[in-house]
Design a protein around this motif. Structure first.
Motif, mmCIF file in Angstrom:
data_model
loop_
_atom_site.group_PDB
_atom_site.id
_atom_site.type_symbol
_atom_site.label_atom_id
_atom_site.label_comp_id
_atom_site.label_asym_id
_atom_site.label_seq_id
_atom_site.Cartn_x
_atom_site.Cartn_y
_atom_site.Cartn_z
ATOM 1 N N LEU A 151 11.592 -4.549 -10.281
ATOM 2 C CA LEU A 151 10.159 -4.607 -10.649
ATOM 3 C C LEU A 151 9.653 -4.579 -9.135
ATOM 4 O O LEU A 151 9.708 -5.519 -8.372
ATOM 5 N N LYS A 152 8.892 -3.303 -8.895
ATOM 6 C CA LYS A 152 8.534 -3.176 -7.611
ATOM 7 C C LYS A 152 6.955 -2.965 -7.648
ATOM 8 O O LYS A 152 6.303 -2.805 -8.484
ATOM 9 N N SER A 153 6.014 -3.443 -6.613
ATOM 10 C CA SER A 153 4.907 -3.190 -6.553
ATOM 11 C C SER A 153 4.289 -3.054 -5.161
ATOM 12 O O SER A 153 5.207 -2.704 -4.086
ATOM 13 N N MET A 154 2.873 -3.097 -5.041
ATOM 14 C CA MET A 154 2.338 -2.765 -3.719
ATOM 15 C C MET A 154 1.143 -3.783 -3.306
ATOM 16 O O MET A 154 0.846 -4.435 -4.272
ATOM 17 N N ILE A 155 0.993 -3.859 -2.047
ATOM 18 C CA ILE A 155 -0.162 -5.049 -1.625
ATOM 19 C C ILE A 155 -1.287 -4.270 -1.799
ATOM 20 O O ILE A 155 -1.511 -3.168 -1.129
ATOM 21 N N GLY A 156 -2.098 -4.620 -2.587
ATOM 22 C CA GLY A 156 -3.511 -4.035 -3.102
ATOM 23 C C GLY A 156 -4.505 -4.664 -2.067
ATOM 24 O O GLY A 156 -4.964 -5.891 -2.108
ATOM 25 N N ILE A 157 -5.131 -4.013 -1.152
ATOM 26 C CA ILE A 157 -6.153 -4.314 -0.336
ATOM 27 C C ILE A 157 -7.401 -3.743 -0.419
ATOM 28 O O ILE A 157 -7.634 -2.658 -0.963
#
Length: 389
Positions: A163-169
């Motif tokens: 399970l991978k994701s991203m930094i949402g800024i």
């Protein structure tokens, strides 16, 4: 794994309910928003286009006004004179054969992993646009951004190699966004950065340099994902969801490519990679050649670019997720034209446009795609974009 192929799904979605995200909010949020409970609004339909029975789950809505777009405006059917309010809102029909686990985009990581096993997916990338935002007080939005990352750390932490994701800024609060990149870039689930841009704020704005610097230093991929609101031209689509859905995602990605390449960001930041998700891909050769010509004909790109628009597109640092409806012939065409290192498999799970649980099987059925190219699309190219899981 499916039929001997490892599978990396480069475009899936996560959206915690208000009750789930509430657990990750700091105490400061209720000091800033004493009426926080009034910002929880009912969600009557799951993103897989399945109507909920009451009592409905809720989502946080921090803004009192919508940006607009095919998902927000009253829709007009082609051939009719005026828009008519949609009783159930605007959403597509479910395109799969079985609904996914309905809590897999909220709190049920185990249920999500079970769905992945059923479909034959080894790794998913969960798109994180940064959590609820739009409050008039930026301090509130910043707290929600931080809470979203704490939630993801728990959710993806159940199995961070799958399970991978991203930094949402957000470009509206750059110093705090850079802090989030530095705080979470070393987490095993983190593979990229998504920037939420205020309306009419350009991706190539020089104020964003600290974000590009932090992303480059962390070795992360910059990720663009178009949505149904705020994309270029959304105010000029004649209130029609068909036209909006056809145009919104590709149009937004086209603009992002032009701004990103034309500003010379790949020249300045040597570790930076760039991926577009859920935006189609058959248009990319046409767009690369059009940008190639227009950069010379019109100019107004950065001075002293080190490469042409086509070279940036083919550089091995630009990637695009496929959409299944474009099919194997389009996959082969684009790969033959731009290289076999560019396209990545994606399903849009658990949204209605996914073909769950048959997304991987559909891709494997394409006779035009050789085993070598299939391996690259299903796994190798995503690993190049986001790193080994």
């Amino acid at each position: 794994m499916r039929n001997g192929y490892k599978v990396y799904d480069s475009d899936t979605h996560i959206g915690p309910s208000a009750d789930t995200l509430d657990k990750y909010l700091s105490s400061r949020v209720r000091e800033l928003v004493p009426d926080l409970e009034t910002h929880k609004v009912p969600q009557r339909r799951h993103s897989a286009s399945l109507a909920y029975d009451p009592p409905y789950p809720t989502r946080f809505r921090l803004s009192s006004s919508a940006v607009g777009g095919w998902g927000a405006d009253a829709p007009r059917q082609l051939g009719q004179a005026e828009p008519h309010a949609a009783v159930q809102g605007v959403s597509g029909r479910f395109m799969g054969s079985k609904h996914p686990n309905l809590n897999s985009d909220d709190w049920d990581a185990d249920g999500r992993l079970q769905d992945m096993d059923e479909e034959g997916v080894d790794v998913q990338l969960l798109v994180n646009p940064g959590g609820p935002s739009g409050h008039t007080n930026h301090a509130v939005n910043i707290e929600f951004m931080r809470a979203q990352h704490r939630f993801l750390d728990d959710f993806c932490g159940k199995n961070p190699h799958r399970l991978k994701s991203m930094i949402g800024i957000n470009a509206a609060y750059i110093p705090e966004s850079v802090q989030e990149i530095k705080r979470w870039s070393g987490s095993p689930w983190t593979v990229g950065v998504y920037i939420n841009l205020p309306l009419d704020y350009p991706l190539d704005h020089p104020e964003l340099q600290p974000i590009w610097q932090a992303t480059d230093e962390a070795g992360l991929c910059f990720i663009h994902h178009s949505f149904s609101q705020g994309y270029p031209g959304y105010r000029d689509l004649w209130h029609n969801p068909f036209l909006g859905r056809c145009a919104s995602h590709p149009w937004g990605a086209m603009r992002a490519m032009g701004a990103f390449f034309g500003a010379g960001l790949l020249d300045r930041y040597h570790n930076l990679r760039f991926a577009i998700l859920e935006s189609g891909f058959g248009w990319i050769p046409f767009w690369a050649m059009r940008m190639e010509d227009q950069a010379h004909y019109m100019g107004f790109v950065a001075d002293n670019l080190q490469h042409t628009m086509l070279e940036y597109t083919m550089s091995g640092r630009f990637f695009a997720s496929i959409v299944l409806h474009e099919g194997g012939k389009m996959v082969k065409l684009v790969s033959d034209y731009l290289g076999d290192h560019l396209l990545m498999f994606s399903s849009d799970y658990p949204h209605a446009e996914s073909r769950f649980p048959g997304s991987v099987d559909l891709a494997l059925s394409w006779p035009e795609v050789s085993p070598d190219l299939m391996s690259k699309i299903l796994w190798d190219n995503a690993v190049k974009a986001f790193g080994a899981p």
